[in-house]
Design a protein around this motif. Sequence first.
Motif, PDB file in Angstrom:
ATOM      1  N   PHE A 183      53.547 -28.415  51.147  1.00 17.62           N
ATOM      2  CA  PHE A 183      52.553 -27.409  50.786  1.00 17.62           C
ATOM      3  C   PHE A 183      51.297 -27.620  51.632  1.00 17.62           C
ATOM      4  O   PHE A 183      51.051 -28.729  52.112  1.00 17.62           O
ATOM      5  N   PRO A 184      50.470 -26.600  51.802  1.00 14.14           N
ATOM      6  CA  PRO A 184      49.255 -26.727  52.633  1.00 14.14           C
ATOM      7  C   PRO A 184      48.151 -27.476  51.879  1.00 14.14           C
ATOM      8  O   PRO A 184      47.190 -26.882  51.388  1.00 14.14           O
ATOM      9  N   ALA A 185      48.278 -28.783  51.792  1.00 12.57           N
ATOM     10  CA  ALA A 185      47.387 -29.614  50.981  1.00 12.57           C
ATOM     11  C   ALA A 185      45.919 -29.407  51.324  1.00 12.57           C
ATOM     12  O   ALA A 185      45.064 -29.390  50.432  1.00 12.57           O
ATOM     13  N   ALA A 186      45.606 -29.256  52.592  1.00 13.87           N
ATOM     14  CA  ALA A 186      44.211 -29.100  53.010  1.00 13.87           C
ATOM     15  C   ALA A 186      43.586 -27.811  52.477  1.00 13.87           C
ATOM     16  O   ALA A 186      42.365 -27.716  52.358  1.00 13.87           O
ATOM     17  N   GLU A 187      44.412 -26.847  52.117  1.00 16.44           N
ATOM     18  CA  GLU A 187      43.917 -25.563  51.628  1.00 16.44           C
ATOM     19  C   GLU A 187      43.872 -25.493  50.105  1.00 16.44           C
ATOM     20  O   GLU A 187      43.405 -24.504  49.549  1.00 16.44           O
ATOM     21  N   LEU A 188      44.359 -26.535  49.427  1.00  9.57           N
ATOM     22  CA  LEU A 188      44.472 -26.509  47.969  1.00  9.57           C
ATOM     23  C   LEU A 188      43.480 -27.466  47.326  1.00  9.57           C
ATOM     24  O   LEU A 188      43.046 -28.434  47.940  1.00  9.57           O
ATOM     25  N   GLU A 189      43.167 -27.193  46.065  1.00 12.23           N
ATOM     26  CA  GLU A 189      42.379 -28.132  45.272  1.00 12.23           C
ATOM     27  C   GLU A 189      43.317 -29.246  44.808  1.00 12.23           C
ATOM     28  O   GLU A 189      44.507 -29.006  44.563  1.00 12.23           O
ATOM     29  N   ALA A 190      42.767 -30.452  44.654  1.00 14.50           N
ATOM     30  CA  ALA A 190      43.598 -31.600  44.251  1.00 14.50           C
ATOM     31  C   ALA A 190      44.310 -31.355  42.927  1.00 14.50           C
ATOM     32  O   ALA A 190      45.429 -31.822  42.725  1.00 14.50           O
ATOM     33  N   ARG A 191      43.692 -30.601  42.035  1.00 17.73           N
ATOM     34  CA  ARG A 191      44.305 -30.355  40.725  1.00 17.73           C
ATOM     35  C   ARG A 191      45.523 -29.431  40.828  1.00 17.73           C
ATOM     36  O   ARG A 191      46.304 -29.313  39.890  1.00 17.73           O
ATOM     37  N   GLN A 192      45.693 -28.781  41.982  1.00 12.30           N
ATOM     38  CA  GLN A 192      46.802 -27.853  42.162  1.00 12.30           C
ATOM     39  C   GLN A 192      48.054 -28.502  42.743  1.00 12.30           C
ATOM     40  O   GLN A 192      49.120 -27.908  42.708  1.00 12.30           O
ATOM     41  N   LEU A 193      47.919 -29.690  43.281  1.00 16.75           N
ATOM     42  CA  LEU A 193      49.024 -30.339  43.963  1.00 16.75           C
ATOM     43  C   LEU A 193      49.243 -31.731  43.393  1.00 16.75           C
ATOM     44  O   LEU A 193      48.299 -32.516  43.281  1.00 16.75           O
ATOM     45  N   HIS A 194      50.474 -32.010  43.020  1.00 20.69           N
ATOM     46  CA  HIS A 194      50.831 -33.289  42.414  1.00 20.69           C
ATOM     47  C   HIS A 194      52.098 -33.832  43.046  1.00 20.69           C
ATOM     48  O   HIS A 194      52.939 -33.070  43.525  1.00 20.69           O
TER      49      HIS A 194
END
Length: 183
Positions: free
Chosen positions: A93-104
């Motif tokens: 997933f595009p981690a740099a474009e997401l908030e930390a709470r959205q990616l686990h």
Amino acid sequence: MTTTYAVLLRGINVGGRKKLPMARLRTLMEGLGHTGVSTYLQSGQAAFTVDHGDEESLAAELAGAVEREFGFTVDVLVRDHAYLAAVVADCPFPAAELEARQLHVTYFSQPVDADRFAEIDRPAFLPEEFRLGDRALYLYAPDGLGRSRLAECLSRPRLGKGLVATTRNWNTVVKLAELTRTG
């Protein structure tokens, strides 16, 4: 040769159960011969350096020490820097474009076959998504883990017995890779 590892303890300091102060965890780990011990947050992460053992034996050693010292059992995963860095690098997933709470990331004690999740109707959960990696599951949950219907579907009952799984948000995933980097 010394190796730097991260340890992930599952389910400690959550809801007032399995209380394990990080200062006492550091002392316990140092007593096992680990050096450079540092903890991150209160939810059961630490980095350490050691010149013996492998991931499985180090995890078993620490789990036994926690049980003796604190009187409860805890699932423990130990991972080296190369693995943790690969988890970050391989994020689908595009981690740099997401908030930390959205990616686990859910770390597993052993490889997990995709067949375990084959019956999940993925389109029914969109925009939430998951992908499998090397002993890891990446979860994109745009409204956060607490509101994720997909996270509930992916939970422990589906995983079965004998498999240790523990989930961390993206900030923690990145921080563990940083904490274990040497040089």
